[in-house]
Design an enzyme around this catalytic site. Structure first.
Site, PDB file in Angstrom:
ATOM      1  N   ASP A  24      -5.865  43.053 -81.966  1.00  0.00           N
ATOM      2  CA  ASP A  24      -5.096  41.860 -82.324  1.00  0.00           C
ATOM      3  C   ASP A  24      -5.273  41.528 -83.811  1.00  0.00           C
ATOM      4  O   ASP A  24      -6.245  40.887 -84.212  1.00  0.00           O
ATOM      5  CB  ASP A  24      -5.575  40.713 -81.422  1.00  0.00           C
ATOM      6  CG  ASP A  24      -4.775  39.435 -81.612  1.00  0.00           C
ATOM      7  OD1 ASP A  24      -4.100  39.294 -82.651  1.00  0.00           O
ATOM      8  OD2 ASP A  24      -4.830  38.583 -80.716  1.00  0.00           O
ATOM      9  N   SER A  83      -5.373  37.753 -84.819  1.00  0.00           N
ATOM     10  CA  SER A  83      -6.673  37.101 -84.617  1.00  0.00           C
ATOM     11  C   SER A  83      -7.681  37.540 -85.669  1.00  0.00           C
ATOM     12  O   SER A  83      -8.392  36.710 -86.238  1.00  0.00           O
ATOM     13  CB  SER A  83      -7.243  37.431 -83.238  1.00  0.00           C
ATOM     14  OG  SER A  83      -6.481  36.800 -82.252  1.00  0.00           O
ATOM     15  N   ARG A 125      -0.999  38.351 -76.529  1.00  0.00           N
ATOM     16  CA  ARG A 125      -2.342  37.776 -76.669  1.00  0.00           C
ATOM     17  C   ARG A 125      -3.048  37.885 -75.324  1.00  0.00           C
ATOM     18  O   ARG A 125      -3.309  36.891 -74.649  1.00  0.00           O
ATOM     19  CB  ARG A 125      -2.254  36.319 -77.133  1.00  0.00           C
ATOM     20  CG  ARG A 125      -1.410  36.070 -78.363  1.00  0.00           C
ATOM     21  CD  ARG A 125      -1.666  36.990 -79.527  1.00  0.00           C
ATOM     22  NE  ARG A 125      -2.774  36.643 -80.369  1.00  0.00           N
ATOM     23  CZ  ARG A 125      -2.737  35.776 -81.375  1.00  0.00           C
ATOM     24  NH1 ARG A 125      -1.650  35.109 -81.639  1.00  0.00           N
ATOM     25  NH2 ARG A 125      -3.797  35.579 -82.120  1.00  0.00           N
ATOM     26  N   TYR A 168       1.297  30.824 -77.139  1.00  0.00           N
ATOM     27  CA  TYR A 168       1.827  30.292 -78.399  1.00  0.00           C
ATOM     28  C   TYR A 168       2.459  28.918 -78.188  1.00  0.00           C
ATOM     29  O   TYR A 168       2.975  28.618 -77.111  1.00  0.00           O
ATOM     30  CB  TYR A 168       2.915  31.213 -78.956  1.00  0.00           C
ATOM     31  CG  TYR A 168       2.381  32.494 -79.524  1.00  0.00           C
ATOM     32  CD1 TYR A 168       1.652  32.492 -80.696  1.00  0.00           C
ATOM     33  CD2 TYR A 168       2.625  33.703 -78.887  1.00  0.00           C
ATOM     34  CE1 TYR A 168       1.174  33.678 -81.230  1.00  0.00           C
ATOM     35  CE2 TYR A 168       2.151  34.888 -79.414  1.00  0.00           C
ATOM     36  CZ  TYR A 168       1.433  34.864 -80.585  1.00  0.00           C
ATOM     37  OH  TYR A 168       0.959  36.030 -81.112  1.00  0.00           O
TER      38      TYR A 168
HETATM   39  P1  NAD Z   1      -0.629  30.324 -84.291  1.00  0.00           P
HETATM   40  O1  NAD Z   1      -1.189  30.918 -85.537  1.00  0.00           O
HETATM   41  O2  NAD Z   1       0.705  30.788 -83.806  1.00  0.00           O
HETATM   42  O3  NAD Z   1      -0.578  28.721 -84.463  1.00  0.00           O
HETATM   43  C1  NAD Z   1      -1.719  28.023 -84.873  1.00  0.00           C
HETATM   44  C2  NAD Z   1      -1.914  26.793 -84.001  1.00  0.00           C
HETATM   45  O4  NAD Z   1      -0.950  25.798 -84.361  1.00  0.00           O
HETATM   46  C3  NAD Z   1      -1.738  27.031 -82.497  1.00  0.00           C
HETATM   47  O5  NAD Z   1      -2.924  26.654 -81.838  1.00  0.00           O
HETATM   48  C4  NAD Z   1      -0.577  26.115 -82.147  1.00  0.00           C
HETATM   49  O6  NAD Z   1      -0.687  25.588 -80.841  1.00  0.00           O
HETATM   50  C5  NAD Z   1      -0.693  25.055 -83.204  1.00  0.00           C
HETATM   51  N1  NAD Z   1       0.472  24.183 -83.402  1.00  0.00           N
HETATM   52  C6  NAD Z   1       1.795  24.479 -83.395  1.00  0.00           C
HETATM   53  N2  NAD Z   1       2.534  23.375 -83.600  1.00  0.00           N
HETATM   54  C7  NAD Z   1       1.656  22.341 -83.775  1.00  0.00           C
HETATM   55  C8  NAD Z   1       1.784  20.947 -84.029  1.00  0.00           C
HETATM   56  N3  NAD Z   1       2.976  20.372 -84.134  1.00  0.00           N
HETATM   57  N4  NAD Z   1       0.655  20.215 -84.128  1.00  0.00           N
HETATM   58  C9  NAD Z   1      -0.568  20.775 -83.992  1.00  0.00           C
HETATM   59  N5  NAD Z   1      -0.745  22.085 -83.759  1.00  0.00           N
HETATM   60  C10 NAD Z   1       0.334  22.854 -83.645  1.00  0.00           C
HETATM   61  O7  NAD Z   1      -1.671  30.458 -83.112  1.00  0.00           O
HETATM   62  P2  NAD Z   1      -2.826  31.529 -82.918  1.00  0.00           P
HETATM   63  O8  NAD Z   1      -4.023  31.156 -83.671  1.00  0.00           O
HETATM   64  O9  NAD Z   1      -2.234  32.873 -83.177  1.00  0.00           O
HETATM   65  O10 NAD Z   1      -3.148  31.344 -81.386  1.00  0.00           O
HETATM   66  C11 NAD Z   1      -2.100  31.288 -80.438  1.00  0.00           C
HETATM   67  C12 NAD Z   1      -2.636  31.325 -79.031  1.00  0.00           C
HETATM   68  O11 NAD Z   1      -3.064  32.618 -78.682  1.00  0.00           O
HETATM   69  C13 NAD Z   1      -3.796  30.411 -78.764  1.00  0.00           C
HETATM   70  O12 NAD Z   1      -3.581  29.890 -77.489  1.00  0.00           O
HETATM   71  C14 NAD Z   1      -4.973  31.323 -78.752  1.00  0.00           C
HETATM   72  O13 NAD Z   1      -6.046  30.814 -78.001  1.00  0.00           O
HETATM   73  C15 NAD Z   1      -4.347  32.500 -78.089  1.00  0.00           C
HETATM   74  N6  NAD Z   1      -5.040  33.749 -78.353  1.00  0.00           N
HETATM   75  C16 NAD Z   1      -5.335  34.547 -77.285  1.00  0.00           C
HETATM   76  C17 NAD Z   1      -5.952  35.761 -77.499  1.00  0.00           C
HETATM   77  C18 NAD Z   1      -6.262  36.648 -76.363  1.00  0.00           C
HETATM   78  O14 NAD Z   1      -6.366  36.199 -75.244  1.00  0.00           O
HETATM   79  N7  NAD Z   1      -6.358  37.948 -76.592  1.00  0.00           N
HETATM   80  C19 NAD Z   1      -6.253  36.171 -78.782  1.00  0.00           C
HETATM   81  C20 NAD Z   1      -5.942  35.328 -79.845  1.00  0.00           C
HETATM   82  C21 NAD Z   1      -5.306  34.125 -79.610  1.00  0.00           C
END
Ligand code: NAD
Length: 372
Positions: free
Chosen positions: A127, A130, A119, A230
């Site tokens: 991605d 996303s 990420r 993550y």
């Molecule tokens: P994901 O689909 O793996 O999980 C969804 C969300 O659930 C996450 O925010 C996680 O922190 C949350 N979660 C896990 N356990 C939990 C709990 N017990 N209670 C409440 N929430 C809980 O996550 P995602 O949407 O794929 O995103 C993961 C990370 O990647 C984030 O930090 C996002 O900002 C980041 N991201 C970065 C980029 C980039 O920089 N290119 C792109 C996309 C996402």
């Protein structure tokens, strides 16, 4: 290269890995593209548009027999039988499933699982998690509106005032943030919870209220930071405090949208059955984590069920309900990934030192490279 675009065979999978737009670019780059007849039909991309873009329409055997095969989902056994050893496969291949990866390796493939991309800023345009989660978050809210017997915005009418819906979003990653934004656009009052401290600012910037579960130890704080963006599984004590707070918020809520995931593990349980029993009749829970076990144990994968007057929406694969846009974004992600592994002469030439390529490479020449 000979590039094959087969029709997806998984039940309910309406997306396609290449659209006429991306096929045109592949053809312009000198590739020979063979699209299985009907591959884009469910996503509303007609065969004729692929032909206009320069593709040849073909049968499944020919599309799967390409040197490079672009898929949405991991090929099943019958698809693998029709692929050529030495071929390159790109798709959402479920990198945490060792048995599935062994099957790909057994077919002699070199395979890239696009979900495994880091990420990072450089990886943003390819991605797939996303691009698809964003649409899933949007659709989750629309599904909630469909099963909710009331409206989202506060509305003053001659016959009286209707109150704004209260929406709780659990998990404020890509899907959760889009759910917050969508629910806000519809006029709901939104609260959200996440383990990662960085989520607070993002929730607040979308006009949501962050449900704060303070960290009580350094261990909790460190785990909450996660790895590579993550979440990690939180200690039981934090989860218990979160559960108590979430239960309180859910009792006040009209709609709960859960999106919490931890890579490579079952989804965390965030809503206990007794919380569902205490929710208001007519409330709706949309469990986006249902394919990974669900954030609520009462969710049933692929179904909409009612428990104690609460509707639980456990429909799987929400991006497939928005197949046209989901395919358009996915196909662009695929094209961006291909730029990393195909050289200027149009040959497959993955660089040895590229972090994105190496993270996605799950099988090389019939060997599994990833320990799940
Ligand atoms: P994901 O689909 O793996 O999980 C969804 C969300 O659930 C996450 O925010 C996680 O922190 C949350 N979660 C896990 N356990 C939990 C709990 N017990 N209670 C409440 N929430 C809980 O996550 P995602 O949407 O794929 O995103 C993961 C990370 O990647 C984030 O930090 C996002 O900002 C980041 N991201 C970065 C980029 C980039 O920089 N290119 C792109 C996309 C996402």
């Amino acid at each position: 290269m000979q590039v094959g675009i087969p029709r997806e065979t998984l039940p309910g999978e309406t997306r396609v890995a290449a659209t006429p737009e991306t096929v045109k670019k592949l053809v312009q780059a000198g590739h020979q593209v063979r699209v299985e007849r009907g591959a884009g039909t469910a996503a509303r991309y007609p065969d004729a548009d692929y032909e206009k873009a320069g593709a040849e329409l073909a049968d499944a055997q020919t599309a799967l027999g390409g040197e490079l095969v672009l898929k949405v989902r991991r090929p099943d056994a019958s698809e693998l039988d029709r692929m050529k050893p030495g071929a390159v496969l790109l798709g959402m291949l479920d990198p945490f499933d060792p048995e599935g990866l062994r099957a790909l390796a057994g077919a002699g493939l070199t395979a890239f699982a696009l979900e495994a991309a880091p990420r990072t800023t450089r990886a943003q345009s390819l991605d797939v998690l996303s691009s698809q989660a964003n649409l899933a978050g949007y659709k989750a809210v629309l599904l909630a509106t469909q099963y909710y017997g009331r409206i989202f915005p506060m509305m003053m009418t001659a016959a009286g005032t209707l109150k704004a819906a209260r929406v709780v979003v659990l998990g404020a990653g890509v899907a959760g943030l889009q759910a917050i934004a969508t629910a806000r656009r519809l006029g709901a009052v939104v609260e959200a919870s996440d383990v990662r401290p960085a989520a607070r600012e993002q929730v607040e910037s979308l006009g949501g209220k962050f449900i704060d579960v303070p960290y009580e130890t350094d261990e909790e704080r460190e785990i909450a930071e996660g790895v590579g963006g993550y979440a990690r599984a939180m200690p039981a004590a934090w989860m218990a405090r979160q559960a108590a707070l979430v239960a309180e918020r859910c009792k006040q809520a009209d709609i709960v949208i859960t999106t919490a995931l931890i890579p490579g593990r079952p989804a965390p349980t965030l809503i206990q059955p007794d919380t569902v029993a205490a929710m208001k009749p007519g409330s709706v829970i949309v469990d986006l984590a249902v394919e990974r076990g669900g954030n609520c144990p009462l969710s049933v994968p692929g179904e909409v069920v009612e428990r104690d007057g609460v509707t639980l929406v456990g429909l799987a694969n929400l991006p497939a309900l928005l197949a046209t846009d989901a395919s358009a974004l996915y196909a662009r992600n695929v094209l961006d990934f291909l730029k990393l592994v195909i050289d200027a002469e149009g040959r497959f030439a993955p660089p040895a030192d590229d972090d994105i390529v190496n993270a996605c490479l799950v099988c090389k020449d019939g060997q599994v490279l990833r320990s799940a």
